[in-house]
Design a protein around this motif. Structure first.
Motif, PDB file in Angstrom:
ATOM      1  N   ARG A 120       0.817  -1.217   0.000  1.00 27.14           N
ATOM      2  CA  ARG A 120       0.000   0.000   0.000  1.00 27.14           C
ATOM      3  C   ARG A 120       0.850   1.267   0.000  1.00 27.14           C
ATOM      4  O   ARG A 120       0.571   2.186  -0.767  1.00 27.14           O
ATOM      5  CB  ARG A 120      -0.978  -0.021   1.188  1.00 27.14           C
ATOM      6  N   PRO A 121       1.914   1.374   0.818  1.00 29.67           N
ATOM      7  CA  PRO A 121       2.712   2.607   0.769  1.00 29.67           C
ATOM      8  C   PRO A 121       3.321   2.858  -0.612  1.00 29.67           C
ATOM      9  O   PRO A 121       3.385   4.002  -1.070  1.00 29.67           O
ATOM     10  CB  PRO A 121       3.799   2.386   1.819  1.00 29.67           C
ATOM     11  N   TRP A 122       3.724   1.788  -1.294  1.00 28.14           N
ATOM     12  CA  TRP A 122       4.275   1.936  -2.642  1.00 28.14           C
ATOM     13  C   TRP A 122       3.190   2.370  -3.618  1.00 28.14           C
ATOM     14  O   TRP A 122       3.415   3.238  -4.466  1.00 28.14           O
ATOM     15  CB  TRP A 122       4.907   0.622  -3.109  1.00 28.14           C
ATOM     16  N   MET A 123       2.013   1.769  -3.517  1.00 27.72           N
ATOM     17  CA  MET A 123       0.917   2.124  -4.421  1.00 27.72           C
ATOM     18  C   MET A 123       0.492   3.576  -4.209  1.00 27.72           C
ATOM     19  O   MET A 123       0.289   4.306  -5.185  1.00 27.72           O
ATOM     20  CB  MET A 123      -0.260   1.171  -4.229  1.00 27.72           C
ATOM     21  N   ASP A 124       0.387   3.988  -2.950  1.00 30.79           N
ATOM     22  CA  ASP A 124       0.014   5.374  -2.656  1.00 30.79           C
ATOM     23  C   ASP A 124       1.063   6.346  -3.179  1.00 30.79           C
ATOM     24  O   ASP A 124       0.736   7.380  -3.757  1.00 30.79           O
ATOM     25  CB  ASP A 124      -0.186   5.572  -1.148  1.00 30.79           C
ATOM     26  N   TRP A 125       2.334   6.004  -2.972  1.00 31.77           N
ATOM     27  CA  TRP A 125       3.432   6.858  -3.438  1.00 31.77           C
ATOM     28  C   TRP A 125       3.410   6.970  -4.961  1.00 31.77           C
ATOM     29  O   TRP A 125       3.513   8.062  -5.513  1.00 31.77           O
ATOM     30  CB  TRP A 125       4.770   6.300  -2.953  1.00 31.77           C
TER      31      TRP A 125
END
Length: 171
Positions: A120-125
């Protein structure tokens, strides 16, 4: 980029001149590059280390050390490094993310247990930076790929026959 902008321009000028001597129109090349999407591999910022096994060594025959000054030590550092690299490459690009870059909150999560929330942090970024994403399941540097037969990570040779007949590697 602001802090290093003048240094980059001073470094770029002689490189552009040298390429010009070789018949390369650098500005035209950069214009072409801006129209070609590149999928930048996450491992380019940390020499394939990932964040799966922070204290361990890489295995599976990888000829990398991850031992260099400035190596990203956290996902946030890697994202900052990727932002810098992408700011220098014209055009709209993608991130190629290996499963070994999952963010598990410090908990051990084997690759077959990874879920979208671990990324999720990668997708949001990526979304906030206008990047597409490609996913790579990381079929190396893992105990189930440690027998030297890395191309058989989803299956392994039959232990009874000695042949390369596939049998399930994971139960």
């Amino acid at each position: 980029m602001q802090k290093n902008g003048r240094h980059l321009q001073r470094s770029f000028a002689p490189a552009k001149e040298r390429y010009g001597e070789l018949g390369v129109d650098v500005e035209a090349a950069l214009e072409k590059l801006a129209r070609i999407p590149i999928s930048l591999h996450c491992w380019q910022g940390d020499d394939v280390g990932g964040f799966e096994n922070m204290q361990g060594r890489l295995g599976g025959g990888l000829a990398v050390t991850g031992n260099y000054p400035g190596k990203a030590r956290t996902p946030d550092e890697l994202r900052a490094d990727l932002e810098m690299a992408l700011s220098l490459i014209p055009g709209k690009h993608r991130l190629n993310l290996h499963s070994s870059y999952a963010e598990t909150g410090g908990k051990r999560v084997d690759r077959n247990e990874l879920a979208p929330e671990h990324f999720r942090p990668w997708m949001d970024w990526a979304k906030s930076n206008g990047l597409g994403m490609d996913f790579n399941p990381t079929f190396f540097s893992h105990p189930k790929a440690a027998d030297g037969l890395r191309w058989l990570t989803a299956a392994r040779p039959s232990e009874n026959s000695g042949s390369n007949t596939a049998s399930p590697a994971v139960k």
